[in-house]
Design a protein around this motif. Structure first.
Motif, PDB file in Angstrom:
ATOM      1  N   GLN A  11      41.918  29.042  39.474  1.00 18.16           N
ATOM      2  CA  GLN A  11      40.981  29.114  40.596  1.00 18.16           C
ATOM      3  C   GLN A  11      40.994  30.486  41.261  1.00 18.16           C
ATOM      4  O   GLN A  11      39.999  30.916  41.845  1.00 18.16           O
ATOM      5  N   ASN A  12      42.132  31.173  41.156  1.00 18.73           N
ATOM      6  CA  ASN A  12      42.239  32.524  41.712  1.00 18.73           C
ATOM      7  C   ASN A  12      41.771  33.589  40.734  1.00 18.73           C
ATOM      8  O   ASN A  12      41.973  34.781  40.976  1.00 18.73           O
ATOM      9  N   ASN A  13      41.176  33.134  39.621  1.00 20.24           N
ATOM     10  CA  ASN A  13      40.623  34.038  38.598  1.00 20.24           C
ATOM     11  C   ASN A  13      41.663  34.982  38.015  1.00 20.24           C
ATOM     12  O   ASN A  13      41.365  36.131  37.670  1.00 20.24           O
ATOM     13  N   ILE A  14      42.903  34.487  37.900  1.00 23.05           N
ATOM     14  CA  ILE A  14      43.956  35.252  37.241  1.00 23.05           C
ATOM     15  C   ILE A  14      44.068  34.756  35.808  1.00 23.05           C
ATOM     16  O   ILE A  14      44.273  33.561  35.584  1.00 23.05           O
ATOM     17  N   PRO A  15      43.909  35.616  34.820  1.00 22.04           N
ATOM     18  CA  PRO A  15      43.995  35.174  33.420  1.00 22.04           C
ATOM     19  C   PRO A  15      45.351  34.530  33.112  1.00 22.04           C
ATOM     20  O   PRO A  15      46.399  35.041  33.524  1.00 22.04           O
ATOM     21  N   GLN A  24      46.376  38.922  22.333  1.00 21.84           N
ATOM     22  CA  GLN A  24      44.944  39.188  22.136  1.00 21.84           C
ATOM     23  C   GLN A  24      44.098  38.349  23.078  1.00 21.84           C
ATOM     24  O   GLN A  24      43.125  38.846  23.670  1.00 21.84           O
ATOM     25  N   THR A  25      44.465  37.089  23.240  1.00 19.71           N
ATOM     26  CA  THR A  25      43.712  36.195  24.123  1.00 19.71           C
ATOM     27  C   THR A  25      43.814  36.637  25.574  1.00 19.71           C
ATOM     28  O   THR A  25      42.808  36.699  26.301  1.00 19.71           O
ATOM     29  N   LEU A  26      45.031  36.968  26.010  1.00 22.05           N
ATOM     30  CA  LEU A  26      45.230  37.348  27.406  1.00 22.05           C
ATOM     31  C   LEU A  26      44.562  38.681  27.727  1.00 22.05           C
ATOM     32  O   LEU A  26      43.874  38.814  28.754  1.00 22.05           O
ATOM     33  N   VAL A  27      44.739  39.676  26.858  1.00 17.69           N
ATOM     34  CA  VAL A  27      44.154  40.997  27.103  1.00 17.69           C
ATOM     35  C   VAL A  27      42.628  40.913  27.109  1.00 17.69           C
ATOM     36  O   VAL A  27      41.959  41.558  27.937  1.00 17.69           O
ATOM     37  N   ALA A  28      42.067  40.109  26.219  1.00 16.96           N
ATOM     38  CA  ALA A  28      40.607  39.943  26.192  1.00 16.96           C
ATOM     39  C   ALA A  28      40.109  39.314  27.488  1.00 16.96           C
ATOM     40  O   ALA A  28      39.066  39.702  28.024  1.00 16.96           O
ATOM     41  N   ASP A  29      40.865  38.354  28.007  1.00 16.11           N
ATOM     42  CA  ASP A  29      40.474  37.711  29.263  1.00 16.11           C
ATOM     43  C   ASP A  29      40.568  38.687  30.429  1.00 16.11           C
ATOM     44  O   ASP A  29      39.686  38.727  31.299  1.00 16.11           O
ATOM     45  N   ILE A  30      41.636  39.487  30.462  1.00 12.78           N
ATOM     46  CA  ILE A  30      41.786  40.493  31.523  1.00 12.78           C
ATOM     47  C   ILE A  30      40.619  41.474  31.502  1.00 12.78           C
ATOM     48  O   ILE A  30      40.097  41.875  32.553  1.00 12.78           O
ATOM     49  N   ALA A  31      40.188  41.836  30.294  1.00 12.38           N
ATOM     50  CA  ALA A  31      39.095  42.806  30.143  1.00 12.38           C
ATOM     51  C   ALA A  31      37.718  42.174  30.334  1.00 12.38           C
ATOM     52  O   ALA A  31      36.702  42.873  30.268  1.00 12.38           O
ATOM     53  N   ARG A  43      36.340  39.940  28.328  1.00  6.75           N
ATOM     54  CA  ARG A  43      35.653  39.754  27.053  1.00  6.75           C
ATOM     55  C   ARG A  43      35.681  38.309  26.559  1.00  6.75           C
ATOM     56  O   ARG A  43      35.145  38.021  25.487  1.00  6.75           O
ATOM     57  N   SER A  44      36.294  37.408  27.303  1.00  5.60           N
ATOM     58  CA  SER A  44      36.400  36.012  26.855  1.00  5.60           C
ATOM     59  C   SER A  44      35.130  35.256  27.217  1.00  5.60           C
ATOM     60  O   SER A  44      34.840  35.035  28.389  1.00  5.60           O
TER      61      SER A  44
END
Length: 339
Positions: free
Chosen positions: A142-146, A302-309, A311-312
Motif C-alpha cells: 500500500q505504501n508503493n514499496i516494491p 530481476q523482479t525487484l529491480v524491474a519493479d523499482i524501475a 517496468r513491472s
C-alpha cells in the motif's frame, strides 16, 4: 581529522561553478554540453583528492537509496546463507547493496525489522514471510514499496513471489524412496501453515496415495528445543519401524541424524529438503531435494529491480523446479533396518 572534501571545494579549486561539477559527477556532462576536456579535468581532480559523494544527499535528489532489505528465516542456515550470498552478488551487479537479517519465524521481530527498513527508506524488500505477516506485507504494498516474497508466499496478499516447486520436489523424493523397496515411508515436518510446508506435505501424500501405502506423518512444533525435536524424531522412527524417512527441512534432518547416532540406532533410508554442509560429508551421504538457488536469486533480483524501475506491468509469480540429488542414504543397503 582530515576535512571532508565538498563539491564547493572542487569548484573553488578548479575555478568553475558548483553546478558544473555537479552535472559532471552525475553523468550529465554530455546532456549539458560540457566539454570532454572539462569533464576529464574535474574527474581527474576528484580522483586526486579522493572525493566521495554524500549518499544521503544523493538519495534525496534521486529518490533512491540503492539499498535493498533482505529478511530471511535464519541466516545461519546454510540454505539461507547461500541465498544471501547470491543475492548480495547479483544485487551489487545491478547497482544495489543489501542489508539482511534473520526473523527466526518470530512475527513480532519481523514486523519491527520491516518497519526499521522502511524508516531507512530501502528501495525494496525480499522477504521470506513468517506466519502472521499478512497485514505487514499488505502495508508495504500500500505504501508503493516494491517487495518480492521468497521461499513461500501469502495466498491472501497479491504480490510478486519466487518459490521452488516444493510439491513436485517432495513427490519425487517420496517416489524415489518407495521405488527402492521401502514400504513404511514417513514424513517428518512442522506444524505450519506456510505454503512451502503445505506443498511438501501434499507432494508426500500424492506419492503415498499413488503407491496405495499408508502414510506416516510426524509434525514438530516450529522452534522446539533441539533435544525435544531429537526425542520426538527418534520415537517416531523407532515406534513406526520406518524403512525410510523424508525430512521437510535440513535442520530437522540434522536433528534426526544426531538422535540416531546418539542412540546407536541404524539409519533408515532417508532424504531431506535443502542442502547442508553436513550432508555430503556424512557416511552415508544424504540424498537431498535441492532448490536452484542461483536461478531463484536471479529471478528475485530481476523482479525487484524491474519493479523499482517501474517496468513491472503485472505481478510475477514464479515457480522454479527442484532437483533430486540421489546419494547413498536412499539407495545403499544399510547395516540393518530397525526391527
Amino acid at each position: 581529522m582530515k576535512k571532508r572534501v565538498l563539491i564547493s571545494d572542487i569548484a573553488k579549486a578548479l575555478g568553475i561553478s558548483v553546478t558544473t561539477v555537479s552535472f559532471i559527477l552525475n553523468d550529465k556532462a554530455k546532456e549539458k554540453r560540457i566539454s570532454d576536456a572539462m569533464t576529464k579535468r574535474v574527474l581527474d581532480y576528484v580522483k586526486k583528492v579522493g572525493y566521495k559523494p554524500n549518499q544521503l544527499a544523493k538519495s534525496l535528489r534521486t529518490g533512491q537509496t540503492k539499498i535493498l532489505g533482505l529478511l530471511v528465516e535464519d541466516i545461519a542456515n546454510p540454505f539461507f546463507s547461500n541465498v544471501a550470498k547470491y543475492i548480495e552478488r547479483q544485487a551489487y551487479d545491478a547497482g544495489y547493496h543489501i542489508i539482511y537479517c534473520s526473523m527466526n519465524n518470530d512475527g513480532q521481530k519481523a514486523k519491527e525489522l520491516i518497519q526499521m527498513f522502511m524508516d531507512r527508506q530501502v528501495d525494496g524488500f525480499i522477504i521470506t514471510p513468517s506466519e502472521g505477516l499478512e497485514d505487514t506485507i499488505a502495508n508495504i504494498r500500500q505504501n508503493n514499496i516494491p517487495v518480492v516474497l521468497f521461499d513461500r508466499y501469502i495466498p491472501t496478499v497479491d504480490t510478486h513471489y519466487v518459490v521452488s516447486d516444493n510439491k513436485k520436489g517432495a513427490y519425487e523424493a517420496t517416489k524415489h524412496l518407495l521405488e527402492n523397496e521401502n514400504k513404511r515411508v514417513g514424513l517428518i515436518s512442522l506444524y505450519s501453515n506456510q505454503t512451502q510446508m503445505r506443498d511438501r506435505l501434499e507432494g508426500y501424500m500424492q506419492a503415498m496415495d499413488e503407491f496405495q501405502l499408508q502414510s506416516y506423518i510426524k509434525k514438530l512444533q516450529l522452534g522446539a528445543p533441539e533435544q525435544d525435536a531429537k526425542d520426538q524424531i527418534l520415537e517416531f522412527i523407532v515406534d513406526n519401524k520406518m524403512d525410510a524417512v523424508l525430512f521437510s527441512t535440513n535442520y530437522l534432518a540434522v536433528s534426526g541424524l544426531k538422535a540416531l547416532k546418539e542412540h546407536r540406532i541404524p539409519l533408515p533410508r532417508m532424504a531431506a529438503f535443502d542442502e547442508h554442509t553436513l550432508f555430503k560429508l556424512h557416511d552415508p551421504s544424504i540424498t537431498v531435494v535441492s532448490q536452484n538457488i542461483e536461478q531463484l536469486t536471479k529471478e528475485l533480483i530481476q523482479t525487484l529491480v524491474a519493479d523499482i524501475a517501474g517496468r513491472s506491468k503485472e505481478l510475477r509469480k514464479i515457480t522454479i523446479p527442484c532437483e533430486l540429488i540421489i546419494r547413498e542414504s536412499s539407495i545403499v543397503t544399510l547395516p540393518e533396518q530397525i526391527s
